[in-house]
Design a protein around this motif. Sequence first.
Motif, mmCIF file in Angstrom:
data_model
loop_
_atom_site.group_PDB
_atom_site.id
_atom_site.type_symbol
_atom_site.label_atom_id
_atom_site.label_comp_id
_atom_site.label_asym_id
_atom_site.label_seq_id
_atom_site.Cartn_x
_atom_site.Cartn_y
_atom_site.Cartn_z
ATOM 1 N N SER A 139 -2.133 13.777 -11.740
ATOM 2 C CA SER A 139 -3.277 13.009 -11.490
ATOM 3 C C SER A 139 -3.681 13.473 -10.022
ATOM 4 O O SER A 139 -2.861 13.404 -9.109
ATOM 5 C CB SER A 139 -3.110 11.546 -11.840
ATOM 6 O OG SER A 139 -4.366 10.804 -11.270
ATOM 7 N N THR A 140 -5.139 13.430 -9.845
ATOM 8 C CA THR A 140 -5.592 13.847 -8.595
ATOM 9 C C THR A 140 -6.224 12.799 -7.911
ATOM 10 O O THR A 140 -6.736 12.460 -6.785
ATOM 11 C CB THR A 140 -6.630 14.873 -8.502
ATOM 12 O OG1 THR A 140 -7.548 14.695 -9.299
ATOM 13 C CG2 THR A 140 -5.912 16.323 -8.866
ATOM 14 N N GLU A 173 -4.607 5.842 -8.938
ATOM 15 C CA GLU A 173 -4.700 5.712 -10.552
ATOM 16 C C GLU A 173 -3.654 4.632 -10.579
ATOM 17 O O GLU A 173 -4.047 3.643 -11.807
ATOM 18 C CB GLU A 173 -3.987 6.826 -11.084
ATOM 19 C CG GLU A 173 -3.862 6.840 -12.494
ATOM 20 C CD GLU A 173 -3.387 8.262 -12.952
ATOM 21 O OE1 GLU A 173 -3.903 8.703 -14.135
ATOM 22 O OE2 GLU A 173 -2.366 8.754 -12.380
ATOM 23 N N SER A 174 -2.502 4.178 -9.980
ATOM 24 C CA SER A 174 -1.770 3.119 -10.253
ATOM 25 C C SER A 174 -1.971 1.750 -9.722
ATOM 26 O O SER A 174 -1.274 0.770 -9.862
ATOM 27 C CB SER A 174 -0.456 3.671 -9.848
ATOM 28 O OG SER A 174 -0.165 3.803 -8.334
ATOM 29 N N PHE A 175 -3.161 1.725 -8.908
ATOM 30 C CA PHE A 175 -3.507 0.862 -8.411
ATOM 31 C C PHE A 175 -4.568 0.000 -9.401
ATOM 32 O O PHE A 175 -5.010 0.466 -10.327
ATOM 33 C CB PHE A 175 -4.370 0.712 -6.946
ATOM 34 C CG PHE A 175 -3.341 1.375 -5.915
ATOM 35 C CD1 PHE A 175 -2.855 0.429 -5.091
ATOM 36 C CD2 PHE A 175 -2.902 2.717 -5.938
ATOM 37 C CE1 PHE A 175 -1.687 0.937 -4.182
ATOM 38 C CE2 PHE A 175 -1.815 2.960 -5.055
ATOM 39 C CZ PHE A 175 -1.584 2.284 -4.173
ATOM 40 N N ILE A 227 2.171 -6.014 -2.852
ATOM 41 C CA ILE A 227 3.014 -4.739 -2.906
ATOM 42 C C ILE A 227 3.684 -4.863 -1.574
ATOM 43 O O ILE A 227 4.824 -4.345 -1.604
ATOM 44 C CB ILE A 227 1.930 -3.525 -2.885
ATOM 45 C CG1 ILE A 227 1.175 -3.491 -4.137
ATOM 46 C CG2 ILE A 227 2.747 -2.235 -2.504
ATOM 47 C CD1 ILE A 227 0.069 -2.198 -4.031
ATOM 48 N N LYS A 228 2.897 -5.303 -0.612
ATOM 49 C CA LYS A 228 3.819 -5.343 0.621
ATOM 50 C C LYS A 228 5.070 -6.384 0.516
ATOM 51 O O LYS A 228 6.259 -5.968 0.919
ATOM 52 C CB LYS A 228 3.037 -6.073 1.777
ATOM 53 C CG LYS A 228 3.605 -5.994 3.125
ATOM 54 C CD LYS A 228 2.657 -6.565 4.160
ATOM 55 C CE LYS A 228 3.391 -6.424 5.629
ATOM 56 N NZ LYS A 228 2.389 -6.975 6.649
ATOM 57 N N GLU A 229 4.768 -7.507 -0.097
ATOM 58 C CA GLU A 229 6.021 -8.279 -0.453
ATOM 59 C C GLU A 229 7.130 -7.599 -1.035
ATOM 60 O O GLU A 229 8.372 -7.732 -0.792
ATOM 61 C CB GLU A 229 5.617 -9.340 -1.279
ATOM 62 C CG GLU A 229 6.511 -10.526 -1.212
ATOM 63 C CD GLU A 229 6.792 -11.410 -0.283
ATOM 64 O OE1 GLU A 229 7.799 -12.060 0.021
ATOM 65 O OE2 GLU A 229 5.710 -11.290 0.934
ATOM 66 N N GLU A 230 6.853 -6.734 -2.140
ATOM 67 C CA GLU A 230 8.030 -5.962 -2.975
ATOM 68 C C GLU A 230 8.576 -5.012 -2.016
ATOM 69 O O GLU A 230 9.879 -4.835 -2.205
ATOM 70 C CB GLU A 230 7.183 -5.531 -4.015
ATOM 71 C CG GLU A 230 6.491 -6.291 -5.235
ATOM 72 C CD GLU A 230 6.035 -5.345 -6.333
ATOM 73 O OE1 GLU A 230 5.966 -4.112 -6.176
ATOM 74 O OE2 GLU A 230 5.546 -6.200 -7.180
#
Length: 266
Positions: free
Chosen positions: A119-120, A124-126, A184-187
């Motif tokens: 994927s460019t 995509e994963s957000f 995400i920061k917490e993880e």
Amino acid sequence: MKKSIIAGGISVGLLLVAALIIFVFFPGLLTYIDVKVNDPHINDVAEEFQKVEVPENFTSFSTKGLRFRMPEGAVKNRSGSSIRKGEEISVLIMENDSYKNFVQQQEMAANPDIDLDISTDPWESFLYDEETYRHFYKSMKAQYPTEYDARSDILWFIKDGFIAKDCLKLRGIDRKVFKEFADIKEESVAYEDAYKLKGKGFFAYVCKIKKELSADSANAKEINEHFQWSCTLFPDNSTTDYYFIMISGENDNIKPQVISSIELDK
């Protein structure tokens, strides 16, 4: 009775006006409360890496444009990408160029002969689309991640780019993006500690996997032996060049000593 009702009405009115003023000037207040309650590490930022003393008997090595010191008896491989001393300590150096990586990714994605799911789209994963994230970065007055600047990578913004109060003046979907990044920061904080290192002619992020987390994972032995510390180094004289350095091995004392000795050799 009428006076009490009137007084009560005035009090309620004043409270409503105060609440309205707060939400006009601080529309992200509810998001602020949310992240403060549910993301306890929201205000964590990368601290300065504390250099340690490097033993005098360490041997100096120059490779790939870097110079650092390793314990006596360490050996560099033929390509110069790895230096190690048995199981005690190992350093792997990878040179990168964010723009060249981007071009290669584009070419591979467009090549019908390469049967890979490439994927460019960096988002995509957000949860949202590129336009939404561009708007968010603009609202945050932060640099949008681009292949022309390796330091602008999404990872470093999430680790070190914002704290709770930054969401107070955000509106609409920007608040949702802030919450996404806060989660995400917490993880990330739960997984590893991040530090900043400023050297002569370079800036670096140093990361250390937390043993209390990796010890419980299925591949704990592999993590502990092969990927305990990393250093992402950005030379001042380039916006796209960067180094990714992995420091592993059984001797935990040596890893910060090796990191403390890193210098540019160009």
